[in-house]
Scaffold this active site. Structure first.
Site, PDB file in Angstrom:
ATOM      1  N   HIS A 119       0.811  -1.229   0.000  1.00 16.31           N
ATOM      2  CA  HIS A 119       0.000   0.000   0.000  1.00 16.31           C
ATOM      3  C   HIS A 119       0.837   1.269   0.000  1.00 16.31           C
ATOM      4  O   HIS A 119       0.355   2.327   0.395  1.00 16.31           O
ATOM      5  CB  HIS A 119      -0.986  -0.019   1.181  1.00 16.31           C
ATOM      6  CG  HIS A 119      -2.049  -1.077   1.043  1.00 16.31           C
ATOM      7  ND1 HIS A 119      -2.768  -1.568   2.112  1.00 16.31           N
ATOM      8  CD2 HIS A 119      -2.510  -1.725  -0.058  1.00 16.31           C
ATOM      9  CE1 HIS A 119      -3.630  -2.485   1.663  1.00 16.31           C
ATOM     10  NE2 HIS A 119      -3.484  -2.601   0.362  1.00 16.31           N
ATOM     11  N   GLY A 188      -1.618  -9.040  12.782  1.00 16.82           N
ATOM     12  CA  GLY A 188      -2.189  -7.709  13.015  1.00 16.82           C
ATOM     13  C   GLY A 188      -2.930  -7.116  11.836  1.00 16.82           C
ATOM     14  O   GLY A 188      -2.823  -5.927  11.589  1.00 16.82           O
ATOM     15  N   THR A 189      -3.665  -7.957  11.122  1.00 18.43           N
ATOM     16  CA  THR A 189      -4.488  -7.417  10.039  1.00 18.43           C
ATOM     17  C   THR A 189      -5.902  -7.974  10.138  1.00 18.43           C
ATOM     18  O   THR A 189      -6.083  -9.142  10.494  1.00 18.43           O
ATOM     19  CB  THR A 189      -3.881  -7.713   8.648  1.00 18.43           C
ATOM     20  OG1 THR A 189      -4.808  -7.298   7.638  1.00 18.43           O
ATOM     21  CG2 THR A 189      -3.526  -9.179   8.454  1.00 18.43           C
ATOM     22  N   ALA A 232       0.965  -8.905  19.170  1.00 12.52           N
ATOM     23  CA  ALA A 232       2.078  -9.321  18.304  1.00 12.52           C
ATOM     24  C   ALA A 232       3.416  -9.104  19.013  1.00 12.52           C
ATOM     25  O   ALA A 232       4.335  -9.919  18.889  1.00 12.52           O
ATOM     26  CB  ALA A 232       2.032  -8.542  17.001  1.00 12.52           C
TER      27      ALA A 232
HETATM   28  C1  BJW Z   1      -3.449  -6.362  16.721  1.00 11.77           C
HETATM   29  C2  BJW Z   1      -2.841  -5.538  17.674  1.00 11.77           C
HETATM   30  C3  BJW Z   1      -1.693  -6.034  18.365  1.00 11.77           C
HETATM   31  C4  BJW Z   1      -4.551  -4.506  16.828  1.00 11.77           C
HETATM   32  N1  BJW Z   1      -1.226  -7.236  18.062  1.00 11.77           N
HETATM   33  N2  BJW Z   1      -2.977  -7.559  16.460  1.00 11.77           N
HETATM   34  C5  BJW Z   1     -16.595  -2.641  -2.332  1.00 11.77           C
HETATM   35  C6  BJW Z   1     -16.657  -1.260  -2.440  1.00 11.77           C
HETATM   36  C7  BJW Z   1     -15.524  -0.504  -2.717  1.00 11.77           C
HETATM   37  C8  BJW Z   1     -14.305  -1.109  -2.911  1.00 11.77           C
HETATM   38  C9  BJW Z   1     -14.251  -2.472  -2.785  1.00 11.77           C
HETATM   39  C10 BJW Z   1     -15.376  -3.235  -2.521  1.00 11.77           C
HETATM   40  N3  BJW Z   1     -14.995  -4.536  -2.462  1.00 11.77           N
HETATM   41  C11 BJW Z   1     -13.691  -4.600  -2.682  1.00 11.77           C
HETATM   42  C12 BJW Z   1     -13.211  -3.357  -2.902  1.00 11.77           C
HETATM   43  C13 BJW Z   1     -11.843  -3.007  -3.183  1.00 11.77           C
HETATM   44  C14 BJW Z   1     -11.128  -2.383  -2.001  1.00 11.77           C
HETATM   45  C15 BJW Z   1     -11.433  -3.187  -0.740  1.00 11.77           C
HETATM   46  O1  BJW Z   1     -10.823  -4.202  -0.453  1.00 11.77           O
HETATM   47  N4  BJW Z   1     -12.393  -2.733   0.052  1.00 11.77           N
HETATM   48  C16 BJW Z   1     -12.862  -3.456   1.235  1.00 11.77           C
HETATM   49  C17 BJW Z   1     -12.505  -2.684   2.501  1.00 11.77           C
HETATM   50  C18 BJW Z   1     -14.331  -3.674   1.081  1.00 11.77           C
HETATM   51  N5  BJW Z   1      -9.744  -2.437  -2.344  1.00 11.77           N
HETATM   52  C19 BJW Z   1      -9.156  -1.492  -3.083  1.00 11.77           C
HETATM   53  O2  BJW Z   1      -9.754  -0.507  -3.466  1.00 11.77           O
HETATM   54  C20 BJW Z   1      -7.719  -1.738  -3.459  1.00 11.77           C
HETATM   55  N6  BJW Z   1      -7.513  -1.561  -4.827  1.00 11.77           N
HETATM   56  C21 BJW Z   1      -8.125  -2.319  -5.739  1.00 11.77           C
HETATM   57  O3  BJW Z   1      -8.905  -3.203  -5.431  1.00 11.77           O
HETATM   58  O4  BJW Z   1      -7.774  -2.012  -7.026  1.00 11.77           O
HETATM   59  C22 BJW Z   1      -8.524  -2.611  -8.067  1.00 11.77           C
HETATM   60  C23 BJW Z   1      -9.593  -1.635  -8.440  1.00 11.77           C
HETATM   61  C24 BJW Z   1      -9.299  -0.661  -9.351  1.00 11.77           C
HETATM   62  C25 BJW Z   1     -10.286   0.236  -9.724  1.00 11.77           C
HETATM   63  C26 BJW Z   1     -11.552   0.167  -9.140  1.00 11.77           C
HETATM   64  C27 BJW Z   1     -11.818  -0.790  -8.178  1.00 11.77           C
HETATM   65  C28 BJW Z   1     -10.828  -1.708  -7.831  1.00 11.77           C
HETATM   66  C29 BJW Z   1      -6.810  -0.724  -2.768  1.00 11.77           C
HETATM   67  C30 BJW Z   1      -6.847  -0.868  -1.302  1.00 11.77           C
HETATM   68  C31 BJW Z   1      -5.990   0.216  -0.672  1.00 11.77           C
HETATM   69  C32 BJW Z   1      -6.115   0.196   0.823  1.00 11.77           C
HETATM   70  N7  BJW Z   1      -5.497   1.339   1.383  1.00 11.77           N
HETATM   71  C33 BJW Z   1      -5.579   1.548   2.820  1.00 11.77           C
HETATM   72  C34 BJW Z   1      -5.552   3.016   3.197  1.00 11.77           C
HETATM   73  C35 BJW Z   1      -4.418   3.782   2.740  1.00 11.77           C
HETATM   74  C36 BJW Z   1      -4.584   5.161   3.270  1.00 11.77           C
HETATM   75  C37 BJW Z   1      -3.690   5.462   4.416  1.00 11.77           C
HETATM   76  O5  BJW Z   1      -2.887   4.657   4.899  1.00 11.77           O
HETATM   77  O6  BJW Z   1      -3.817   6.566   4.810  1.00 11.77           O
HETATM   78  O7  BJW Z   1      -4.565   0.788   3.470  1.00 11.77           O
HETATM   79  S1  BJW Z   1      -7.051   0.939   3.529  1.00 11.77           S
HETATM   80  C38 BJW Z   1      -6.344   0.557   5.077  1.00 11.77           C
HETATM   81  O8  BJW Z   1      -6.701  -0.824   5.280  1.00 11.77           O
HETATM   82  C39 BJW Z   1      -4.821   0.637   4.878  1.00 11.77           C
HETATM   83  C40 BJW Z   1      -4.404  -0.722   5.385  1.00 11.77           C
HETATM   84  O9  BJW Z   1      -3.180  -1.095   4.802  1.00 11.77           O
HETATM   85  C41 BJW Z   1      -5.561  -1.626   5.007  1.00 11.77           C
HETATM   86  C42 BJW Z   1      -5.650  -2.898   5.801  1.00 11.77           C
HETATM   87  O10 BJW Z   1      -5.930  -2.640   7.133  1.00 11.77           O
HETATM   88  P1  BJW Z   1      -5.222  -3.515   8.259  1.00 11.77           P
HETATM   89  O11 BJW Z   1      -3.764  -3.358   8.165  1.00 11.77           O
HETATM   90  O12 BJW Z   1      -5.756  -4.876   8.215  1.00 11.77           O
HETATM   91  O13 BJW Z   1      -5.678  -2.742   9.591  1.00 11.77           O
HETATM   92  P2  BJW Z   1      -7.036  -2.831  10.427  1.00 11.77           P
HETATM   93  O14 BJW Z   1      -7.124  -1.610  11.233  1.00 11.77           O
HETATM   94  O15 BJW Z   1      -8.181  -3.166   9.564  1.00 11.77           O
HETATM   95  O16 BJW Z   1      -6.835  -4.097  11.380  1.00 11.77           O
HETATM   96  C43 BJW Z   1      -5.893  -4.113  12.437  1.00 11.77           C
HETATM   97  C44 BJW Z   1      -5.890  -5.496  13.048  1.00 11.77           C
HETATM   98  O17 BJW Z   1      -4.854  -5.569  14.004  1.00 11.77           O
HETATM   99  C45 BJW Z   1      -7.192  -5.842  13.784  1.00 11.77           C
HETATM  100  O18 BJW Z   1      -7.607  -7.131  13.369  1.00 11.77           O
HETATM  101  C46 BJW Z   1      -6.780  -5.852  15.276  1.00 11.77           C
HETATM  102  O19 BJW Z   1      -7.485  -6.818  16.030  1.00 11.77           O
HETATM  103  C47 BJW Z   1      -5.330  -6.200  15.185  1.00 11.77           C
HETATM  104  N8  BJW Z   1      -4.463  -5.679  16.283  1.00 11.77           N
HETATM  105  N9  BJW Z   1      -3.507  -4.358  17.814  1.00 11.77           N
HETATM  106  C48 BJW Z   1      -1.856  -7.998  17.191  1.00 11.77           C
HETATM  107  N10 BJW Z   1      -1.027  -5.273  19.367  1.00 11.77           N
END
Ligand code: BJW
Ligand code: ZN
Length: 250
Positions: A119, A188-189, A232
């Site tokens: 990302h 952690g995702t 973690a």
């Molecule tokens: C612990 C802990 C500790 C806490 N120890 N554990 C329907 C509508 C619209 C879009 C979509 C849709 N269906 C699918 C899509 C596509 C979309 C998507 O997946 N959406 C879903 C959310 C529904 N994906 C995209 O758009 C991607 N691109 C794509 O598909 O391109 C093709 C395309 C082209 C043209 C049109 C359409 C499609 C791109 C995705 C980019 C994601 N970017 C982000 C934000 C960036 C901005 C920023 O950083 O400012 O990246 S989203 C955000 O989520 C960030 C993260 O990398 C990503 C994942 O989150 P993560 O890392 O899992 O964090 P959390 O907070 O969710 O979870 C934390 C976890 O840790 C929890 O489980 C806790 O329990 C745990 N935890 N403390 C261990 N100490």
């Protein structure tokens, strides 16, 4: 120290290719907020107003300011015991690959050498018109969105927003690593953002042993061979100790 299940220990003993797939939760203990969940940033701020290209065009200064705020927090943070344990594994396995969704650079700062960033990276920026990169920290020191020195275009953070493609090379190298690994850790995702969330699924489908490390169960848990519930920063140092013991380096 925690005792781990025997099948997991057996896989650790034989494993050569190890992949860590990480998300925001691994940096939570470094003081960086996660996105979802009770303390997640998106409980307060709307992703649709900040994390997509249209939001940036509509209000570039607001989006830029939000990233400056996060850069500030990230600059002051340090890798935690989870990042350091992963870096420590490099001395114990033939290949250790980190595939991260995080943009905070903490894996590299901890010493991990092979890191694929799905990302993007908050330390980098580029012009939306001519794609000139702007990566020096001084460049990103204003709260107003900067303009490109070549063409006057808006400069944006090099982060993958919703609806945008993931960096092709990092994604395909991540797929390759997933395909050939013996064990994959998902750490952690929440496993809800695609296509990144396909990486552990791919590893599992091709026969890797899948371990999840998280504070709670996620959508991935039913598919995992072993789910370790907890922080973690506590679990991974325990895994590192176990591996050291297995390899006679403890
Ligand atoms: C612990 C802990 C500790 C806490 N120890 N554990 C329907 C509508 C619209 C879009 C979509 C849709 N269906 C699918 C899509 C596509 C979309 C998507 O997946 N959406 C879903 C959310 C529904 N994906 C995209 O758009 C991607 N691109 C794509 O598909 O391109 C093709 C395309 C082209 C043209 C049109 C359409 C499609 C791109 C995705 C980019 C994601 N970017 C982000 C934000 C960036 C901005 C920023 O950083 O400012 O990246 S989203 C955000 O989520 C960030 C993260 O990398 C990503 C994942 O989150 P993560 O890392 O899992 O964090 P959390 O907070 O969710 O979870 C934390 C976890 O840790 C929890 O489980 C806790 O329990 C745990 N935890 N403390 C261990 N100490
Ligand atoms: Zn430009």
């Amino acid at each position: 120290m925690e005792t781990f299940r025997r099948d997991f220990v057996e896989v650790l003993k034989e494993a050569e290719n190890v992949v860590f797939f990480t998300g925001a939760g691994i940096s939570a203990e470094s003081g960086i907020s996660t996105f979802r969940g009770t303390d997640g940033i998106w409980n307060k701020l709307k992703p649709e107003e900040l994390a997509n290209f249209d939001a940036f065009l509509k209000n570039p200064d607001r989006v830029w300011e939000w990233y400056q705020y996060r850069r500030h927090i990230i600059d002051r943070s340090k890798p935690n015991p989870a990042h350091l344990a992963i870096a420590g594994m490099q001395e114990l396995f033939r290949n250790v690959t980190v595939v991260t969704q995080n943009v905070d650079n903490l894996h590299r700062r901890a010493g991990s050498r092979t890191v694929y960033e799905l990302h993007g990276n908050i330390e980098r920026n580029y012009c939306i018109e001519c794609r000139t990169p702007y990566n020096s920290p001084e460049f990103a020191s204003d709260d107003k969105v900067p303009r490109c020195e070549n063409c006057g275009g808006l400069v944006r953070p090099d982060i993958v927003w919703f609806g945008e493609m993931l960096p092709e090379e990092d994604f395909s190298l991540s797929e390759e690593a997933a395909e050939k690994c013996d064990i994959m850790f998902s750490v952690g995702t929440s496993s809800v953002v695609y296509p990144a969330a396909r990486i552990p699924l791919l590893a599992k489908r091709l026969g890797a042993y899948l371990v999840e490390v998280n504070l709670e169960e996620t959508e991935l848990s039913p598919l995992a061979d072993y789910v370790l519930i907890g922080k973690a920063g506590e679990i991974l140092p325990g895994v590192l100790e176990e591996v050291k013991k297995l390899k006679g380096k403890g």
